[in-house]
Design a protein around this motif. Structure first.
Motif, PDB file in Angstrom:
ATOM      1  N   ALA A  48      92.036  -4.547  83.433  1.00 10.92           N
ATOM      2  CA  ALA A  48      93.419  -4.253  83.051  1.00 10.92           C
ATOM      3  C   ALA A  48      94.161  -5.541  82.705  1.00 10.92           C
ATOM      4  CB  ALA A  48      94.137  -3.524  84.185  1.00 10.92           C
ATOM      5  N   THR A  49      95.176  -5.390  81.863  1.00  9.00           N
ATOM      6  CA  THR A  49      96.049  -6.506  81.505  1.00  9.00           C
ATOM      7  C   THR A  49      97.502  -6.047  81.570  1.00  9.00           C
ATOM      8  OG1 THR A  49      95.965  -5.955  79.147  1.00  9.00           O
ATOM      9  CG2 THR A  49      94.353  -7.576  79.956  1.00  9.00           C
ATOM     10  N   THR A  50      98.408  -7.014  81.666  1.00  8.82           N
ATOM     11  CA  THR A  50      99.816  -6.676  81.616  1.00  8.82           C
ATOM     12  C   THR A  50     100.184  -6.287  80.191  1.00  8.82           C
ATOM     13  OG1 THR A  50     100.474  -8.967  81.240  1.00  8.82           O
ATOM     14  CG2 THR A  50     100.409  -8.203  83.544  1.00  8.82           C
ATOM     15  N   ALA A  51     101.205  -5.438  80.070  1.00 10.85           N
ATOM     16  CA  ALA A  51     101.611  -4.939  78.752  1.00 10.85           C
ATOM     17  C   ALA A  51     103.071  -4.507  78.805  1.00 10.85           C
ATOM     18  CB  ALA A  51     100.720  -3.766  78.354  1.00 10.85           C
ATOM     19  N   ASN A  52     103.589  -4.094  77.654  1.00 11.03           N
ATOM     20  CA  ASN A  52     104.919  -3.493  77.566  1.00 11.03           C
ATOM     21  C   ASN A  52     106.048  -4.397  78.049  1.00 11.03           C
ATOM     22  OD1 ASN A  52     104.025  -0.805  76.604  1.00 11.03           O
ATOM     23  ND2 ASN A  52     102.911  -0.878  78.535  1.00 11.03           N
ATOM     24  N   GLY A  53     105.918  -5.705  77.785  1.00 11.03           N
ATOM     25  CA  GLY A  53     106.934  -6.670  78.201  1.00 11.03           C
ATOM     26  C   GLY A  53     108.216  -6.573  77.400  1.00 11.03           C
ATOM     27  N   SER A  54     109.122  -7.465  77.687  1.00  7.36           N
ATOM     28  CA  SER A  54     110.445  -7.499  77.071  1.00  7.36           C
ATOM     29  C   SER A  54     110.367  -7.601  75.548  1.00  7.36           C
ATOM     30  CB  SER A  54     111.216  -8.706  77.614  1.00  7.36           C
ATOM     31  OG  SER A  54     112.451  -8.838  76.962  1.00  7.36           O
ATOM     32  N   SER A  55     111.298  -6.927  74.888  1.00  6.69           N
ATOM     33  CA  SER A  55     111.362  -7.028  73.426  1.00  6.69           C
ATOM     34  C   SER A  55     112.272  -8.169  72.988  1.00  6.69           C
ATOM     35  CB  SER A  55     111.863  -5.710  72.822  1.00  6.69           C
ATOM     36  OG  SER A  55     113.172  -5.432  73.276  1.00  6.69           O
ATOM     37  N   THR A  56     112.895  -8.849  73.961  1.00 10.25           N
ATOM     38  CA  THR A  56     113.838  -9.912  73.611  1.00 10.25           C
ATOM     39  C   THR A  56     113.574 -11.257  74.280  1.00 10.25           C
ATOM     40  OG1 THR A  56     115.353  -9.188  75.356  1.00 10.25           O
ATOM     41  CG2 THR A  56     115.722  -8.269  73.156  1.00 10.25           C
ATOM     42  N   VAL A  57     112.701 -11.289  75.300  1.00 10.12           N
ATOM     43  CA  VAL A  57     112.435 -12.541  76.010  1.00 10.12           C
ATOM     44  C   VAL A  57     110.949 -12.873  75.886  1.00 10.12           C
ATOM     45  CG1 VAL A  57     112.567 -13.754  78.219  1.00 10.12           C
ATOM     46  CG2 VAL A  57     114.311 -12.064  77.623  1.00 10.12           C
ATOM     47  N   THR A  62     105.041 -14.861  73.302  1.00  6.84           N
ATOM     48  CA  THR A  62     104.525 -13.592  73.826  1.00  6.84           C
ATOM     49  C   THR A  62     105.549 -12.979  74.779  1.00  6.84           C
ATOM     50  OG1 THR A  62     102.281 -14.496  73.668  1.00  6.84           O
ATOM     51  CG2 THR A  62     102.548 -12.509  74.977  1.00  6.84           C
ATOM     52  N   ALA A  63     105.691 -11.658  74.730  1.00  9.07           N
ATOM     53  CA  ALA A  63     106.677 -10.951  75.548  1.00  9.07           C
ATOM     54  C   ALA A  63     106.440 -11.187  77.037  1.00  9.07           C
ATOM     55  CB  ALA A  63     106.625  -9.463  75.248  1.00  9.07           C
ATOM     56  N   VAL A  64     107.530 -11.432  77.770  1.00  8.90           N
ATOM     57  CA  VAL A  64     107.500 -11.672  79.210  1.00  8.90           C
ATOM     58  C   VAL A  64     107.495 -10.335  79.953  1.00  8.90           C
ATOM     59  CG1 VAL A  64     108.853 -12.630  81.121  1.00  8.90           C
ATOM     60  CG2 VAL A  64     108.613 -13.920  79.005  1.00  8.90           C
ATOM     61  N   ASN A  65     106.712 -10.256  81.032  1.00 10.33           N
ATOM     62  CA  ASN A  65     106.612  -9.028  81.830  1.00 10.33           C
ATOM     63  C   ASN A  65     107.682  -8.958  82.902  1.00 10.33           C
ATOM     64  OD1 ASN A  65     103.267  -9.737  81.473  1.00 10.33           O
ATOM     65  ND2 ASN A  65     104.162  -7.919  80.566  1.00 10.33           N
TER      66      ASN A  65
END
Length: 87
Positions: A48-57, A62-65
């Motif tokens: 598994a990996t992290t996903a669905n992070g911020s659309s603005t930060v 790469t998007a921050v979680n």
């Protein structure tokens, strides 16, 4: 805003962030997690990996979680920084 996720923070299934594909941005002396960070095996979920992070930060482009973002296994991020929040 939600708490920033960092290396070693867990998801609701107990999987922790084990490696982060950026090496320059920290929160509370821990690497800040971005989409694609590796999550340890938990239950039946491996790879598994992290996903669905911020659309603005972003960190390193790469998007921050954040807490409550869903990982690729569908477990959501839990806990996180007590004093760094991400929009």
């Amino acid at each position: 805003m939600a708490a920033a996720q960092r290396k070693t923070d867990a998801n609701t299934g107990g999987g922790t962030i084990s490696s982060v594909p950026q090496s320059t941005v920290y929160a509370n002396s821990k690497l800040l997690s971005v989409n694609g960070s590796s999550v340890t095996t938990h239950g039946l979920h491996s790879g598994a990996t992290t996903a669905n992070g911020s659309s603005t930060v972003f960190a390193g482009g790469t998007a921050v979680n954040r807490t409550s973002d869903a990982d690729s296994c569908a477990h959501t991020r839990a806990g996180g920084s007590s004093d760094v929040n991400i929009g």
